[in-house]
Write a protein that holds these residues in place. Structure first.
Motif: not given
Ligand SMILES: NC(=O)c1ccc[n+]([C@@H]2O[C@H](COP(=O)([O-])OP(=O)(O)OC[C@H]3O[C@@H](n4cnc5c(N)ncnc54)[C@H](O)[C@@H]3O)[C@@H](O)[C@H]2O)c1
Length: 288
Positions: A17-19, A36-40, A64-66, A89-92, A141-143, A187-189, A199-201
């Motif tokens: 995604g965004m990261g 950096a990511d949790v998904e190998q 990221a939560s550890r 700091l984008n993981a979410g 990365t907030a929202s 703060c993305p829309g 939920a995959r992670n």
């Molecule tokens: N997509 C949207 O519309 C949107 C809107 C506002 C904010 N956001 C925020 O943008 C950020 C990026 O999300 P995205 O939309 O690109 O989704 P995404 O699922 O495509 O990417 C999120 C990445 O975070 C990783 N991740 C999940 N849990 C983790 C952990 N515990 N430690 C490390 N990595 C972990 C995932 O493996 C994944 O690669 C998030 O913080 C999300 O809340 C997304």
């Protein structure tokens, strides 16, 4: 920052995604990249693609939560490239949807652990390092959910409000301390990513699948909410567009970074309602 060339970007949640788009954009700016990511599997794919594109890149698997994984991420960055400069700091995760009183403690913890504690650990780990060499920028990365309170998304809303206020507080503190370290609160829309498959992670999830909700029967408020959000995300912005905005915000030292104007009115209205002590109206995006 005047130039990004030759500096190092660390991006949590950088495999999707965004990261991942941030990594690609910073690589094009000549930065060295730490994904950096949790998904190998996704991490390996992202690193290989960046390397093929000519980037100097390493991948670091971690949660990221550890706190200890954040420390290991900093150590790996210093080991590979000497220092971190731009830290995203984008993981979410999307979290679980449903009425706030029906969600389980595990639902609440999963979302707050990744979305809020992940940023807290990231700041506690990386800001002292940035201060030690004085050349850096933090992107959180907030929202829009950090500025509005849509029903059926309480853990996500709480986590993102936390990230917004933490970012603002960090900004004030760095200025008070006379530091030039920059902060951007993104703060993305809606952005077209894999967020609805978070939920995959999720720890303890036996089979990765669509996100569950702890709400109501099919057809109820929670189900409708999830369907609307899913549609909005599928029709959302391309991650690359957001990455372009992030790149520019780091270059120009911009604090608030919104990706859409359709949320300006609901956010302004909320602030008016607070000032006037009126009851909150339901937030919804509005064309200007
Ligand atoms: N997509 C949207 O519309 C949107 C809107 C506002 C904010 N956001 C925020 O943008 C950020 C990026 O999300 P995205 O939309 O690109 O989704 P995404 O699922 O495509 O990417 C999120 C990445 O975070 C990783 N991740 C999940 N849990 C983790 C952990 N515990 N430690 C490390 N990595 C972990 C995932 O493996 C994944 O690669 C998030 O913080 C999300 O809340 C997304």
């Amino acid at each position: 920052m005047d130039t990004l060339q030759g500096r190092t970007a660390v991006v949590t949640g950088g495999a999707s995604g965004m990261g991942r788009a941030f990594c690609e954009r910073f690589a094009r700016a000549g930065m060295r990249i730490v994904v950096a990511d949790v998904e190998q599997g996704a991490l390996d794919t992202a690193v290989a693609a960046l390397r093929e594109g000519g980037a100097e890149v390493i991948g670091v698997r971690g949660d990221a939560s550890r706190p200890e994984d954040n420390e290991a991420l900093l150590a790996a960055t210093i080991d590979a490239f000497g220092a971190a400069n731009v830290v995203c700091l984008n993981a979410g995760v999307s979290g679980t949807n449903g009425p706030s009183w029906k969600l389980s403690l595990d639902d609440w913890r999963w979302t707050l652990d990744v979305n809020l504690w992940g940023v807290i650990h990231g700041i506690r780990t990386f800001v002292p390092h940035l201060l030690s060499h004085g050349d850096g920028h933090v992107v959180t990365t907030a929202s829009i959910a950090g500025h509005t309170s849509s029903p059926y998304g309480a853990p996500y809303n709480v986590s993102k409000h936390g990230v917004a206020t933490l970012s603002e507080t960090l900004f004030h503190e760095l200025r008070k301390e006379g530091s030039t370290i920059g902060v951007t609160c993104l703060c993305p829309g809606f952005v077209n990513t894999n967020i609805m498959r978070s939920a995959r992670n999720r720890p303890g999830t036996a089979t990765p699948g669509p996100d569950a909700h702890g709400g109501d029967e099919a057809g109820g408020g929670t189900t409708r909410f999830i369907e609307v959000v899913r549609r909005m995300i599928e029709n959302g912005k391309a991650p690359a567009e957001v990455a372009e905005l992030v790149h520019d915000a780091v270059r120009t030292d911009q604090f608030w970074l919104f990706t859409d104007e359709v949320w300006d009115e609901p956010i302004s209205r909320r602030h008016r309602e607070i000032a006037e002590r009126s009851a909150p109206s339901t937030p919804a995006p509005r064309k200007r």
